[in-house]
Design a protein around this motif. Structure first.
Motif, mmCIF file in Angstrom:
data_model
loop_
_atom_site.group_PDB
_atom_site.id
_atom_site.type_symbol
_atom_site.label_atom_id
_atom_site.label_comp_id
_atom_site.label_asym_id
_atom_site.label_seq_id
_atom_site.Cartn_x
_atom_site.Cartn_y
_atom_site.Cartn_z
ATOM 1 N N ASP A 44 52.271 -1.640 -11.796
ATOM 2 C CA ASP A 44 52.082 -0.640 -10.760
ATOM 3 C C ASP A 44 53.324 -0.616 -9.861
ATOM 4 O O ASP A 44 53.668 -1.628 -9.256
ATOM 5 N N ARG A 73 49.521 1.170 -26.373
ATOM 6 C CA ARG A 73 48.462 1.288 -25.367
ATOM 7 C C ARG A 73 48.208 -0.058 -24.680
ATOM 8 O O ARG A 73 47.923 -0.096 -23.488
ATOM 9 N N ALA A 74 48.323 -1.136 -25.435
ATOM 10 C CA ALA A 74 48.169 -2.466 -24.832
ATOM 11 C C ALA A 74 49.263 -2.709 -23.792
ATOM 12 O O ALA A 74 49.009 -3.306 -22.735
ATOM 13 N N GLU A 75 50.472 -2.238 -24.073
ATOM 14 C CA GLU A 75 51.564 -2.353 -23.097
ATOM 15 C C GLU A 75 51.233 -1.582 -21.826
ATOM 16 O O GLU A 75 51.574 -2.004 -20.729
ATOM 17 N N ALA A 76 50.561 -0.455 -21.981
ATOM 18 C CA ALA A 76 50.241 0.397 -20.836
ATOM 19 C C ALA A 76 49.194 -0.234 -19.929
ATOM 20 O O ALA A 76 49.052 0.181 -18.780
ATOM 21 N N THR A 77 48.475 -1.251 -20.411
ATOM 22 C CA THR A 77 47.447 -1.885 -19.585
ATOM 23 C C THR A 77 47.982 -3.057 -18.778
ATOM 24 O O THR A 77 47.255 -3.623 -17.971
ATOM 25 N N ARG A 78 49.225 -3.418 -18.960
ATOM 26 C CA ARG A 78 49.805 -4.520 -18.179
ATOM 27 C C ARG A 78 49.936 -4.095 -16.722
ATOM 28 O O ARG A 78 50.048 -2.920 -16.416
ATOM 29 N N ARG A 111 56.732 2.581 -16.915
ATOM 30 C CA ARG A 111 55.306 2.853 -17.116
ATOM 31 C C ARG A 111 55.074 4.301 -17.517
ATOM 32 O O ARG A 111 54.380 4.602 -18.483
#
Length: 192
Positions: A77, A69-74, A24
């Motif tokens: 955590d 950026r779309a990958e970063a919203t998955r 991440r």
């Protein structure tokens, strides 16, 4: 493997936490770096009167960064996955390995697309950047890895974990080389 046994499995939870977190964090850092390099290149292209000529490359970079950026919203955590791993153990670890592998493949493809167009822009501006390292990644055979993990009562997960960590390290090393070349190209444009 030794630390996992010595800590009665707690170290395995920490490994899940670190794998998810580093993927991440790397993605977020690379988005920021590529975005800054693109913004700088756009300013240089505009100053030199080449913005319209290079606009298609900038549009390709924007599309690749949008995918990153779309990958970063998955949901990636690290704390959440560590909690899940504390309850589900090897099942959660296998899920993280599958997700991390897929994330790395998608991230690397979008990243390489942005880097190829960025290299074309910097070369057109007179500061050759060179192409990024080619991507040779293919997805793991998840079904076979899960079957082997079941047959070996989870022992083969250590091998899978090693592969996930090693592939991530190779990816990071290739990115560092590109970043060094990018820094040199930026300095060349600033000096010229």
């Amino acid at each position: 493997m030794g630390w996992t046994f010595l800590t009665c499995g707690l170290y395995a939870i920490y490994i899940v936490y670190r794998i998810v977190g580093r993927t991440r964090d790397h993605n977020l850092r690379r988005i920021e770096m590529l975005d800054a390099a693109t913004t700088f290149a756009w300013e240089q292209a505009w100053t030199r009167g080449r913005a319209d000529e290079l606009r298609p490359e900038f549009e390709r970079i924007a599309a690749a960064l949008a995918r990153m950026r779309a990958e970063a919203t998955r949901f990636r955590d690290p704390v959440g996955w560590a909690v899940i791993a504390s309850f589900l153990g090897n099942v959660a670890a296998a899920a993280v390995f599958v997700l991390d592998d897929g994330d790395l493949i998608r991230h690397e493809q979008a990243e390489r697309d942005a880097e190829i167009s960025l290299a074309a822009v910097y070369t057109a501006l007179g500061a050759p950047l060179g192409p990024p390292a080619p991507s040779t990644r293919v997805p793991h055979n998840y079904g076979a890895r899960i079957a082997v993990a079941l047959l070996t009562c989870g022992i083969s997960l250590f091998w899978w974990q090693y592969d996930v960590m090693t592939e991530g390290n190779h990816h990071f090393a290739a990115d560092w080389q590109y970043e060094d070349r990018l820094a040199a190209s930026v300095q060349q444009l600033l000096a010229g």
